[in-house]
Design an enzyme around this catalytic site. Structure first.
Site: not given
Ligand code: NDP
Ligand code: BG6
Length: 488
Positions: A179-180, A242
């Protein structure tokens, strides 16, 4: 005040989902900064995994672009960037394809003593598959770690299933549930404030505290994350993790030691003491509408008839001896007036007014802990207005903005992910959620989301740049209280 840096042992960090939003915006820049500050050894290796078909050089170019975009221009240094990128490798694979895990194994060091961590930066539906793949290919060793992102599951049942799946392949001490918010400097300061300063503790209870407000307001909308967000909403995306974690740090009893299980045991007790929200008026959902030049939630999420909330405000209570009768008001939302996260402890008024009413009103003391921006602590006081004119009372704020107080205005504050990824390598779980904590949080959230579904509630629309729907204001007005301003 310069922070001291303790280098970590060499490691292999596998980032599954290395081409995604989180990896590019947060993880890769965080690791670069740790190398830059001398914490990540040159012999450490980062192995990216995703389906996109490219070689290591292709991924290094992608990582380089991510650094240029997100690491901060002041921090970029060509030689350092080159050194960092040389630690990176890439294995294209689909996590559902068993043969990929063997290829991944070949890219990892075969030194048994070297630490391995698997960071699952992918959608939660892949978590179980990856835990099985890592285990099945024999990639996990007793000193390996698995790092998973929130939200962990969608409800209690799915969180239990995930925890069960992790437990089938890893010991609890190997599982790092991120949980960042817990990695943010000021959130850790909440613990320092409470447990390293003796004078707060006698006041930290229902006898002196009137109520607590926790606000995490964002000015941005759902940005490019509409498809993810629309299946989740503010309650599951923010409150379940959070905001409840912040509440835990405010409400928990002092742990005997600053050690992972001692801290997490106390947080768990708070979650289990949370009063259920049974009164429909005590929880408000909202969704941002459009305004000139600003798209609505429905447009951002490309979900015209969506009932997903981008705002939640609610009232709860920690039903135990310390907090009996003290409401905790929680509020979070997107496209609000400003980006501000703070916890405000509002104290009861002085028990007896000795000053004549003509001298002005004494205000309630408010201890506000600002998480972002301008991290710091302020204390709202009532003082005598300076100068002649008799005894006139005026509000004043004691301001301890950390950048000013600590002389760190020019210092870069480390991002939460920097701290957390290094804690994974060090093997310190204090700032990570334990499985039972996550389940206890869902246990409290589930009846609220279930009631919304059963009633077919639609979130109230609110204007972008506002403080959320009017009903959220009423939530406090009904109790004769008011929210603090959302202002940067
Ligand atoms: P994205 O959809 O942007 O990225 C997903 C990644 O997974 C890509 O690199 C994709 O690449 C890869 N991927 C998808 N399917 C497969 C597969 N079958 N095999 C291998 N790789 C795969 O997601 P996010 O980066 O936004 O989120 C990632 C995690 O972090 C989630 O659980 C999200 O809830 C969590 N999270 C994200 C936050 C954010 O700010 N983005 C904040 C807090 C939590 P490719 O399609 O090339 O395979
Ligand atoms: C993430 C949520 O965990 O926290 C986002 O998935 C949200 O929706 C983000 O924007 C907020 O984080 P921060 O560090 O920018 O307050």
């Amino acid at each position: 005040m310069a922070a001291s840096v303790v280098p970590v042992d060499p490691f292999d960090l596998v980032v599954v989902g290395a081409t995604g939003d989180l990896a590019r915006r947060k993880l890769i820049p965080a690791l670069y900064h740790r190398l830059r500050d001398g914490q990540m050894p040159d012999s450490a290796r980062i192995v990216g995994v995703a389906r996109e078909d490219m070689d290591a050089d292709g991924f290094r170019r992608m990582a380089g672009t991510a650094l240029d975009e997100f690491a901060g221009s002041d921090a970029m240094d060509a030689a350092l960037k080159h050194r960092f990128l040389s630690t990176i490798d890439y294995v294209p694979m689909d996590v559902s394809d068993a043969s990929g895990w063997t290829r991944l194994g070949e890219a990892l060091s075969d030194d048994e003593a070297r630490l391995r961590a698997f960071y699952l930066s992918v959608a939660p539906r892949f978590f179980g598959m990856i835990a099985e793949g890592v285990h099945g290919a024999g990639l996990s060793r007793p000193n390996s770690r698995i790092v998973v992102e929130k939200p962990l599951g969608h409800d209690l049942a799915s969180a239990r299933a995930l925890n069960g799946c992790f437990a089938g392949h890893f010991d609890e001490h190997q599982i790092y549930r991120i949980d960042h918010y817990l990695g943010k400097e000021t959130v850790q300061n909440l613990m320092a404030l409470r447990f390293a300063n003796a004078f707060f503790e006698p006041l930290w209870n229902a006898r002196y505290i009137d109520h607590v407000q926790i606000t995490v307001a964002e000015s941005v909308g759902v940005e490019g994350r509409g498809p993810y967000y629309d299946g989740v909403g503010a309650m599951r995306d923010m409150v379940q993790n959070h905001l409840l974690q912040l509440l835990c740090l405010i409400a928990m009893e002092p742990p005997a030691r600053f050690e992972p299980d001692a801290v997490r045991d106390e947080k768990l007790k708070v979650l289990r003491a949370l009063a259920p929200v049974t009164n429909a008026e005590d929880v408000v959902r909202g969704q941002y509408a459009s305004s000139p030049g600003i798209a609505s939630y429905a447009q951002d999420a490309a979900a015209a008839t969506s009932h997903t909330e981008s705002f939640v405000a609610l009232k709860t209570e920690v039903a135990n001896w310390r907090w009996s009768g003290v409401p905790f008001y929680l509020r979070t939302g997107k496209r609000l007036r400003a980006r501000v996260s703070e916890v405000a402890i509002v104290f009861k008024a002085a028990p007896h007014a000795i000053f004549p009413s003509a001298s002005g009103r004494s205000t309630q003391n408010v201890l506000a802990i600002r998480l972002q921006p301008d991290e710091g602590i302020t204390m709202g006081m009532t003082i005598k207005e300076p100068g002649p004119g008799g005894m006139r009372l005026a509000p004043a704020v004691l301001d301890m903005t950390f950048a000013k107080t600590l002389g760190t205005a020019d210092m870069r504050m480390p991002d939460a992910y920097e701290r957390l990824v290094m804690d994974v390598i060090r093997g310190d779980q204090t700032l990570f959620m334990r499985g039972d904590e996550v389940e206890a949080a869902w246990e409290w959230v589930d009846p609220i989301t279930r009631a919304w579904e059963e009633r077919g509630d639609r979130p109230a629309l609110y204007d972008p740049g506002s403080s959320g729907p009017d009903d959220a204001l009423m939530l406090m007005h009904r109790d004769g209280r008011r929210w603090r301003e959302i202002s940067a």
